[in-house]
Design an enzyme around this catalytic site. Structure first.
Site: not given
Ligand code: SAH
Length: 221
Positions: A68-71, A42
């Site tokens: 970028i979205s939260q994992p 990531r």
């Protein structure tokens, strides 16, 4: 040691911790999904200035006003597609390319669409550099899907729509699933739509906040 001052070992350890604490311990346990998150670095998908935060439990800025979205959200959305390998998946909103990489680890082919050309270009360069040869890229309005390759086993949309775009529903295979945040620009519900013999069923997964899906069947601007 990388230019950033972080060693590959430190980053791999942070990735493992992220997978355990943010994904597995929150109830997502599919081995293929957990492996995918362990395999995709990531930290390569965030701007160099944010490398120390790459594995944090939150979304991060990636430039051009996008994130970028939260994992955990990437994991929850991917899990809701119930992929078992071999599928053809449409990914709307390439952004950094992180979600596309996760999908490419699990599914057979990924078709990813992005409306901002600079983001599409840098994601393509990064993913090709990482040797993903099962991802195809398109610059354009993903609210219209990518009809040439339809129908899809699964469709994932990483931006908020005022309503589920009919064009995307039409490009789903029978029993195919579509995951998409639907609602106002400042807060939405993550919806999972499944195509059935009788039409479509929809379930609410969780409240969420995404950037706007901008296009013909999205927001105007
Ligand atoms: N999946 C991405 C998340 C990116 S945020 C990742 O893993 O990093 C959402 C992205 O959707 C942004 O890059 C935004 O430019 C893009 N987007 C918004 N509307 C779109 C549209 N109509 N078609 C394609 N991409 C769109």
């Amino acid at each position: 040691m990388l230019e950033s001052g972080f060693s590959e070992e430190d980053l791999a350890a942070e990735c493992e911790l992220m997978v355990r604490q943010q994904i597995l311990e929150r109830g997502i346990s599919s081995p293929a999904l957990l492996d995918a998150f362990l395999n995709v670095p990531r930290h390569l998908f965030v701007p160099a200035d944010y490398i120390s935060q790459a594995y944090d439990d939150r979304p991060l800025y990636i430039g051009s006003g996008q994130t970028i979205s939260q994992p955990y959200i990437v994991a929850l959305m991917t899990d809701s597609l119930r992929l078992t390998g071999g599928e053809k998946v449409l990914d709307v909103g390439t952004g950094s390319g992180y979600q596309a990489a996760i999908l490419a680890e699990i599914a057979a082919r990924v078709y990813t669409v992005e409306r901002i050309p600079e983001l599409a270009k840098s994601a393509k360069t990064l993913l090709e550099g990482l040797s993903y040869d099962n991802i195809e890229f398109l610059d354009g309005d993903g609210t219209q899907g990518w009809p040439e390759h339809a129908p899809y086993d699964a469709i994932i949309v990483a931006a908020a729509a005022p309503a589920v775009p009919e064009s995307l529903k039409a490009q789903l295979k029978m029993k195919g699933r579509l995951v998409i945040p639907v609602g106002k620009p400042y807060g939405q519900m993550l919806k999972v739509v499944t195509r059935t013999k009788k039409g479509f069923t929809t379930r609410d997964a969780c409240p969420c906040i995404f950037v706007k899906l901008i296009g013909r069947e999205g927001y105007e601007q």
